[in-house]
Scaffold this motif. Structure first.
Motif, PDB file in Angstrom:
ATOM      1  N   ASP A 188     -37.264 -20.988 -28.118  1.00  0.00           N
ATOM      2  CA  ASP A 188     -37.325 -20.322 -29.429  1.00  0.00           C
ATOM      3  C   ASP A 188     -36.973 -21.270 -30.566  1.00  0.00           C
ATOM      4  O   ASP A 188     -37.480 -21.138 -31.682  1.00  0.00           O
ATOM      5  CB  ASP A 188     -36.365 -19.121 -29.471  1.00  0.00           C
ATOM      6  N   ARG A 241     -40.060 -24.168 -31.067  1.00  0.00           N
ATOM      7  CA  ARG A 241     -41.466 -23.859 -31.380  1.00  0.00           C
ATOM      8  C   ARG A 241     -41.776 -24.204 -32.836  1.00  0.00           C
ATOM      9  O   ARG A 241     -40.878 -24.270 -33.686  1.00  0.00           O
ATOM     10  CB  ARG A 241     -41.752 -22.388 -31.092  1.00  0.00           C
ATOM     11  N   THR A 255     -36.545  -6.333 -33.474  1.00  0.00           N
ATOM     12  CA  THR A 255     -37.864  -6.971 -33.357  1.00  0.00           C
ATOM     13  C   THR A 255     -38.038  -7.672 -32.008  1.00  0.00           C
ATOM     14  O   THR A 255     -39.160  -7.885 -31.568  1.00  0.00           O
ATOM     15  CB  THR A 255     -38.120  -7.977 -34.501  1.00  0.00           C
ATOM     16  N   ARG A 303     -35.280 -13.303 -34.716  1.00  0.00           N
ATOM     17  CA  ARG A 303     -35.106 -14.760 -34.759  1.00  0.00           C
ATOM     18  C   ARG A 303     -35.519 -15.339 -36.109  1.00  0.00           C
ATOM     19  O   ARG A 303     -35.122 -16.433 -36.465  1.00  0.00           O
ATOM     20  CB  ARG A 303     -35.997 -15.431 -33.688  1.00  0.00           C
ATOM     21  N   ASP A 304     -36.387 -14.609 -36.834  1.00  0.00           N
ATOM     22  CA  ASP A 304     -36.958 -15.160 -38.076  1.00  0.00           C
ATOM     23  C   ASP A 304     -36.900 -14.135 -39.198  1.00  0.00           C
ATOM     24  O   ASP A 304     -37.709 -14.172 -40.114  1.00  0.00           O
ATOM     25  CB  ASP A 304     -38.428 -15.562 -37.818  1.00  0.00           C
ATOM     26  N   ALA A 362     -30.351 -15.607 -27.901  1.00  0.00           N
ATOM     27  CA  ALA A 362     -30.319 -14.548 -26.890  1.00  0.00           C
ATOM     28  C   ALA A 362     -28.871 -14.165 -26.579  1.00  0.00           C
ATOM     29  O   ALA A 362     -28.012 -15.033 -26.439  1.00  0.00           O
ATOM     30  CB  ALA A 362     -31.012 -15.046 -25.627  1.00  0.00           C
ATOM     31  N   ALA A 363     -28.626 -12.865 -26.498  1.00  0.00           N
ATOM     32  CA  ALA A 363     -27.306 -12.315 -26.145  1.00  0.00           C
ATOM     33  C   ALA A 363     -26.198 -12.786 -27.086  1.00  0.00           C
ATOM     34  O   ALA A 363     -25.053 -12.936 -26.684  1.00  0.00           O
ATOM     35  CB  ALA A 363     -26.954 -12.646 -24.697  1.00  0.00           C
ATOM     36  N   ARG A 365     -47.547 -13.730 -33.337  1.00  0.00           N
ATOM     37  CA  ARG A 365     -46.523 -13.472 -34.357  1.00  0.00           C
ATOM     38  C   ARG A 365     -47.153 -12.807 -35.586  1.00  0.00           C
ATOM     39  O   ARG A 365     -46.588 -11.886 -36.166  1.00  0.00           O
ATOM     40  CB  ARG A 365     -45.829 -14.772 -34.777  1.00  0.00           C
ATOM     41  N   TYR A 387     -41.466  -7.942 -29.605  1.00  0.00           N
ATOM     42  CA  TYR A 387     -42.046  -9.092 -28.877  1.00  0.00           C
ATOM     43  C   TYR A 387     -42.068  -8.816 -27.383  1.00  0.00           C
ATOM     44  O   TYR A 387     -43.014  -9.197 -26.681  1.00  0.00           O
ATOM     45  CB  TYR A 387     -41.286 -10.382 -29.198  1.00  0.00           C
ATOM     46  N   ARG A 388     -41.040  -8.165 -26.894  1.00  0.00           N
ATOM     47  CA  ARG A 388     -40.999  -7.828 -25.468  1.00  0.00           C
ATOM     48  C   ARG A 388     -42.121  -6.829 -25.119  1.00  0.00           C
ATOM     49  O   ARG A 388     -42.785  -6.964 -24.102  1.00  0.00           O
ATOM     50  CB  ARG A 388     -39.644  -7.218 -25.103  1.00  0.00           C
ATOM     51  N   SER A 427     -40.759 -15.745 -24.524  1.00  0.00           N
ATOM     52  CA  SER A 427     -40.666 -16.859 -25.481  1.00  0.00           C
ATOM     53  C   SER A 427     -41.964 -17.650 -25.539  1.00  0.00           C
ATOM     54  O   SER A 427     -42.271 -18.276 -26.564  1.00  0.00           O
ATOM     55  CB  SER A 427     -39.503 -17.787 -25.129  1.00  0.00           C
ATOM     56  N   LYS A 480     -26.624  -9.445 -31.390  1.00  0.00           N
ATOM     57  CA  LYS A 480     -27.395  -8.874 -32.499  1.00  0.00           C
ATOM     58  C   LYS A 480     -27.581  -7.355 -32.363  1.00  0.00           C
ATOM     59  O   LYS A 480     -27.340  -6.618 -33.293  1.00  0.00           O
ATOM     60  CB  LYS A 480     -28.797  -9.514 -32.594  1.00  0.00           C
ATOM     61  N   ARG A 519     -34.401 -19.699 -22.991  1.00  0.00           N
ATOM     62  CA  ARG A 519     -35.132 -18.988 -24.054  1.00  0.00           C
ATOM     63  C   ARG A 519     -34.771 -19.556 -25.423  1.00  0.00           C
ATOM     64  O   ARG A 519     -35.623 -19.726 -26.295  1.00  0.00           O
ATOM     65  CB  ARG A 519     -34.833 -17.499 -24.005  1.00  0.00           C
ATOM     66  N   ARG A 534     -25.158 -11.037 -20.280  1.00  0.00           N
ATOM     67  CA  ARG A 534     -26.380 -10.563 -19.650  1.00  0.00           C
ATOM     68  C   ARG A 534     -26.116 -10.089 -18.214  1.00  0.00           C
ATOM     69  O   ARG A 534     -26.631  -9.070 -17.789  1.00  0.00           O
ATOM     70  CB  ARG A 534     -27.443 -11.662 -19.625  1.00  0.00           C
TER      71      ARG A 534
HETATM   72  O1  CDP Z   1     -31.937  -9.458 -26.818  1.00  0.00           O
HETATM   73  P1  CDP Z   1     -32.217 -10.903 -26.678  1.00  0.00           P
HETATM   74  O2  CDP Z   1     -31.427 -11.710 -27.654  1.00  0.00           O
HETATM   75  O3  CDP Z   1     -32.179 -11.375 -25.294  1.00  0.00           O
HETATM   76  O4  CDP Z   1     -33.706 -11.203 -27.066  1.00  0.00           O
HETATM   77  P2  CDP Z   1     -34.631 -10.303 -27.895  1.00  0.00           P
HETATM   78  O5  CDP Z   1     -34.030 -10.138 -29.262  1.00  0.00           O
HETATM   79  O6  CDP Z   1     -34.938  -9.098 -27.096  1.00  0.00           O
HETATM   80  O7  CDP Z   1     -35.936 -11.218 -28.061  1.00  0.00           O
HETATM   81  C1  CDP Z   1     -36.723 -11.582 -26.960  1.00  0.00           C
HETATM   82  C2  CDP Z   1     -37.572 -12.771 -27.336  1.00  0.00           C
HETATM   83  O8  CDP Z   1     -38.513 -12.394 -28.358  1.00  0.00           O
HETATM   84  C3  CDP Z   1     -36.858 -13.972 -27.909  1.00  0.00           C
HETATM   85  O9  CDP Z   1     -36.348 -14.846 -26.905  1.00  0.00           O
HETATM   86  C4  CDP Z   1     -37.956 -14.646 -28.743  1.00  0.00           C
HETATM   87  O10 CDP Z   1     -38.788 -15.451 -27.932  1.00  0.00           O
HETATM   88  C5  CDP Z   1     -38.774 -13.476 -29.234  1.00  0.00           C
HETATM   89  N1  CDP Z   1     -38.493 -13.075 -30.608  1.00  0.00           N
HETATM   90  C6  CDP Z   1     -39.035 -13.811 -31.635  1.00  0.00           C
HETATM   91  O11 CDP Z   1     -39.714 -14.817 -31.380  1.00  0.00           O
HETATM   92  N2  CDP Z   1     -38.888 -13.423 -32.933  1.00  0.00           N
HETATM   93  C7  CDP Z   1     -38.162 -12.356 -33.233  1.00  0.00           C
HETATM   94  N3  CDP Z   1     -38.026 -11.980 -34.523  1.00  0.00           N
HETATM   95  C8  CDP Z   1     -37.554 -11.596 -32.214  1.00  0.00           C
HETATM   96  C9  CDP Z   1     -37.726 -11.998 -30.905  1.00  0.00           C
END
Ligand code: CDP
Length: 223
Positions: free
Chosen positions: A181, A184, A37, A138-139, A15-16, A111, A41-42, A102, A19, A177, A165
């Motif tokens: 993340d 899991r 992505t 994330r993946d 997070a933050a 997912r 998820y949001r 999360s 990206k 978070r 943030r």
């Molecule tokens: O922007 P930030 O880094 O805060 O988070 P985000 O990219 O908006 O992603 C929010 C949440 O979605 C993450 O904390 C993960 O739990 C989930 N996520 C995920 O599981 N897999 C992804 N490919 C993208 C996000």
């Protein structure tokens, strides 16, 4: 005539970690479709909450998912998700979603509902005449596009990420978070073999984007 090369750039990180800003910069520089992505998820999490589903109650999640259809609207260089024909709004950055996302993202069924959708963004990019796709999450480099042309993994000091943030006016426990993340079972956040790791703690967005662009252009060798 050979068609122009089409590139896929995967950016993963906590997070933050920077990206979204760097993905946007790269999408502009190389004319790539940008797919965030995390926003998918949001958006799904906001929809789950709207329907009254709970991350601790799998049946409620499955029932809510069954009512959802996903679409994509390309706005500028951004691939935005539509849920039942609607674009999600600012509620996806709310405290409630920050806290719940999360937990929902750890559910394999949820997912899975995004798996082929995300892979399909490459086709959307081709159809839209883009030179490629930059997808962040994330993946992405581990599960969605393990054969991406470039796989980056961004990280930064947790204190600096909380500050980022706060500067955006958001209440977000980034360390919590990340813990969820990373721990899991399905598609955890982790640095996969072969990904290029970049520490953004002391770098500006422009510096990170320049560094990544130089690698993409082959101006500096891949470490
Ligand atoms: O922007 P930030 O880094 O805060 O988070 P985000 O990219 O908006 O992603 C929010 C949440 O979605 C993450 O904390 C993960 O739990 C989930 N996520 C995920 O599981 N897999 C992804 N490919 C993208 C996000």
């Amino acid at each position: 005539m050979p068609s122009k090369p089409f590139i896929i750039v995967a950016i993963d990180g906590g997070a933050a970690s920077g990206k979204s800003s760097t993905a946007r910069a790269l999408s502009e520089r190389f004319h790539l479709l940008h797919s965030d992505t995390g926003s998918y998820y949001r958006a799904l999490t906001a929809e789950m909450l709207r329907q009254g589903a709970s991350a601790g109650d799998l049946e409620s999640v499955k029932a809510a998912l069954a009512k959802i259809t996903l679409g994509t609207r390309v706005e500028g260089r951004s691939a935005r998700i539509e849920i039942c024909g609607r674009l999600p709004g600012e509620e996806i950055r709310s405290k409630e979603v920050n806290e719940a996302v999360s937990h929902f993202a750890a559910i394999p069924e949820l997912r899975n509902s995004l798996l082929s959708y995300q892979r399909g963004q490459a086709e959307t990019a081709r159809d839209g005449g883009f030179a490629g796709l930059v997808m962040e999450g994330r993946d992405i480099g581990s599960v969605i596009f393990p054969d991406a042309d470039f796989r980056f993994f961004l990280h930064a000091d947790p204190a600096e990420r909380e500050r980022r943030r706060l500067r955006q006016g958001q209440v977000d426990r980034v360390a919590e978070r990340d813990r969820l993340d990373s721990s899991r079972k399905t598609a955890p956040l982790s640095l996969t073999a072969g990904a290029i790791s970049v520490d953004t703690t002391t770098l500006t967005i422009a510096e990170v984007a320049d560094l990544m662009a130089a690698l993409i252009e082959g101006k500096t060798p891949v470490p």
